[in-house]
Every structure is written in C-alpha cells, then in structure tokens.
Design a protein around this motif. Sequence first.
Motif, short mmCIF file in Angstrom:
data_model
loop_
_atom_site.label_atom_id
_atom_site.label_comp_id
_atom_site.label_asym_id
_atom_site.label_seq_id
_atom_site.Cartn_x
_atom_site.Cartn_y
_atom_site.Cartn_z
N ASP A 138 0.83 -1.21 0.00
CA ASP A 138 0.00 0.00 0.00
C ASP A 138 0.86 1.26 0.00
O ASP A 138 0.57 2.23 -0.70
CB ASP A 138 -0.93 0.01 1.22
CG ASP A 138 -2.07 -0.99 1.10
OD1 ASP A 138 -2.31 -1.46 -0.04
OD2 ASP A 138 -2.69 -1.30 2.12
N GLN A 189 2.52 1.65 -3.41
CA GLN A 189 1.52 2.09 -4.38
C GLN A 189 1.15 3.55 -4.16
O GLN A 189 1.03 4.32 -5.11
CB GLN A 189 0.27 1.22 -4.30
CG GLN A 189 -0.80 1.60 -5.33
CD GLN A 189 -2.01 0.69 -5.27
OE1 GLN A 189 -2.00 -0.31 -4.56
NE2 GLN A 189 -3.04 1.01 -6.01
N ARG A 190 1.00 3.93 -2.88
CA ARG A 190 0.64 5.31 -2.57
C ARG A 190 1.75 6.26 -3.01
O ARG A 190 1.49 7.32 -3.59
CB ARG A 190 0.38 5.46 -1.08
CG ARG A 190 -0.10 6.85 -0.66
CD ARG A 190 -0.69 6.84 0.74
NE ARG A 190 0.26 6.39 1.74
CZ ARG A 190 0.18 5.22 2.37
NH1 ARG A 190 -0.80 4.38 2.10
NH2 ARG A 190 1.08 4.87 3.26
N GLU A 229 1.65 6.60 -6.73
CA GLU A 229 0.54 7.45 -7.15
C GLU A 229 0.85 8.92 -6.88
O GLU A 229 0.55 9.80 -7.69
CB GLU A 229 -0.74 7.04 -6.44
CG GLU A 229 -1.32 5.71 -6.92
CD GLU A 229 -2.61 5.35 -6.22
OE1 GLU A 229 -2.92 5.97 -5.18
OE2 GLU A 229 -3.32 4.46 -6.71
N LEU A 263 3.12 10.16 -9.56
CA LEU A 263 2.37 10.36 -10.80
C LEU A 263 1.56 11.65 -10.76
O LEU A 263 1.54 12.42 -11.73
CB LEU A 263 1.43 9.17 -11.04
CG LEU A 263 2.07 7.86 -11.50
CD1 LEU A 263 1.03 6.75 -11.51
CD2 LEU A 263 2.69 8.00 -12.89
N VAL A 264 0.91 11.88 -9.62
CA VAL A 264 0.09 13.09 -9.49
C VAL A 264 0.97 14.34 -9.49
O VAL A 264 0.63 15.35 -10.11
CB VAL A 264 -0.76 13.02 -8.20
CG1 VAL A 264 -1.48 14.36 -7.96
CG2 VAL A 264 -1.78 11.89 -8.30
N LEU A 290 -7.22 12.11 -13.16
CA LEU A 290 -6.30 11.26 -12.42
C LEU A 290 -6.80 9.82 -12.38
O LEU A 290 -6.02 8.88 -12.48
CB LEU A 290 -6.13 11.78 -10.99
CG LEU A 290 -5.54 13.18 -10.85
CD1 LEU A 290 -5.45 13.56 -9.38
CD2 LEU A 290 -4.16 13.25 -11.50
N ALA A 291 -8.11 9.67 -12.23
CA ALA A 291 -8.68 8.33 -12.21
C ALA A 291 -8.70 7.73 -13.61
O ALA A 291 -8.35 6.56 -13.81
CB ALA A 291 -10.08 8.37 -11.63
N LEU A 329 -4.57 8.01 -15.05
CA LEU A 329 -3.49 7.44 -14.24
C LEU A 329 -3.93 6.25 -13.40
O LEU A 329 -3.10 5.59 -12.80
CB LEU A 329 -2.93 8.53 -13.31
CG LEU A 329 -2.39 9.80 -13.99
CD1 LEU A 329 -1.83 10.76 -12.94
CD2 LEU A 329 -1.32 9.45 -15.02
N VAL A 378 -5.55 6.38 -10.63
CA VAL A 378 -5.49 6.70 -9.23
C VAL A 378 -6.87 6.49 -8.61
O VAL A 378 -7.86 7.04 -9.09
CB VAL A 378 -5.02 8.15 -9.00
CG1 VAL A 378 -5.06 8.51 -7.52
CG2 VAL A 378 -3.61 8.31 -9.54
N GLU A 379 -6.92 5.70 -7.53
CA GLU A 379 -8.21 5.39 -6.92
C GLU A 379 -8.64 6.51 -5.98
O GLU A 379 -7.85 7.00 -5.17
CB GLU A 379 -8.10 4.08 -6.13
CG GLU A 379 -9.42 3.62 -5.52
CD GLU A 379 -9.29 2.30 -4.79
OE1 GLU A 379 -10.27 1.91 -4.13
OE2 GLU A 379 -8.22 1.67 -4.89
N PRO A 426 -9.23 9.84 -6.29
CA PRO A 426 -8.25 10.94 -6.27
C PRO A 426 -8.65 12.08 -5.34
O PRO A 426 -7.77 12.75 -4.82
CB PRO A 426 -8.19 11.40 -7.72
CG PRO A 426 -9.46 10.94 -8.34
CD PRO A 426 -9.80 9.67 -7.64
#
Length: 223
Positions: A45, A48-49, A52, A55-56, A214-215, A218, A220-221, A223
């Motif tokens: 987690d 992954q965070r 993300e 990426l953001v 973003l969702a 990318l 991203v869950e 966002p």
Amino acid sequence: MAPMVLKAEIGRRKLLRILALMVIAAMALAVAVTGLTAYSARVIDTVQREAEIKLVERRVARTLGRLREDVNSAAVWNDAYDAMRTGDQVWMQINFGDYYADYMHHDVTLAYDVSGRPVYASRQSKPVPLSSEARLIPAVAPLVEAVRREGLARPVRAGLEGVVTRQAVVLAGSEPYFVSVATVVRESAAHPLGPGGDPVVVSGIRAARFLPDLAADLGVEAP
C-alpha cells in the motif's frame, strides 16, 4: 505399575509433549505468516501510494507548465500592453477572457493595472464583477505582487526575457485552483515604455476539473 505399562505411559506423555510443541509451533507460524502478510500488505500500500503521489506530482507540474505557456501566449504583446494600461475592458474580454476560456479551456481570468490593482474578471467567457472573485483575488495577491516586483527589477521589460511568471496551486476559500500569473510586456524595447510597473494577467482552472483525469488517465483510486 508393570515395566511395560510404565514405558507406554512415558511414551504417551512424550508424544503428547511433542504434539503440543507442534501445535504451538504451528500457531506461532500462523501468527508469523499473518503478521508478515499484514506487513507486506502495508508495504505494498505504501509503495503504491508513493507511486501514485509521484504520478500526481508530475501531472500537476505538467498542468502548471501548460498554464504558463497558455498565459504567456498573450502576455508578450504590444496591443495587450497598451489596452491594459488604458483599462480597455472590452479588449480584455475578447483577447483575455474569451481567448483563455474558449481556446485554452480556463475557468477564470483576472487582470491588474500598472499599480497592481485588480480591474477585470471573467469566468467561462463572461465578464463578472470583481466582487464575485472575493476569494480568488486574495489567494493570488502574493503571486501578483511577486511578478510585479521582479518585473520592475528586470533590466529589459520587453519580449520573452522581460515577462515574469509564477505558477501555483492556490486556495480560493476552500476550493483549490491551478493558476498562472504573468506580467504583460511589450514585444520589443522599440515599443514605448509606459510609466509605472507592468500590467498583470492571471488565469487558471479549478482543481475539481483536474481530479477526474487522475482516475481516468493514471488509474489513481479516489483521487
């Protein structure tokens, strides 16, 4: 107790102890596996965070860079320099408000005179009263003042080397905006330099429009 019975009893006790130790070992292994699984899940987690977030961050940087290019496309311009110095709001609406909204898809545009005073506002290709931007104007005020000061200190206040820009994410009340702020300068030093500082233009987009990308782009869950 007969010797054979005694040996059998001792053997049974040893077997029970061995079985008990095996049960304890199995339970300890299960606890260890559960803990390792939970730890691994936390590590995954976290990784992954962090991925993300990176990426953001890159997407935010690209968005701000694009805003800078959008705003600068109309900030180095003799006509803009002259019109803003005379307070021609019809010109500002057509060439700033409409241009940034219709072609660059910005949500809001502000213009400031040579003293740093806000004189014009537009949203969605429509002029709006300055009072409607009572939250955004204070939010961008430090950026406006920063570009004005730096602009006045530039040895050349014309062309691309003369324009001063700032890009940031600001909070207008509780709503975040991506904004670009730029001095409006002459195309070349041959154009007459007016008294005082350079006018300033601000344009930007609501961050709420940025989040769905973003969702979609990318993955991203939430966002």
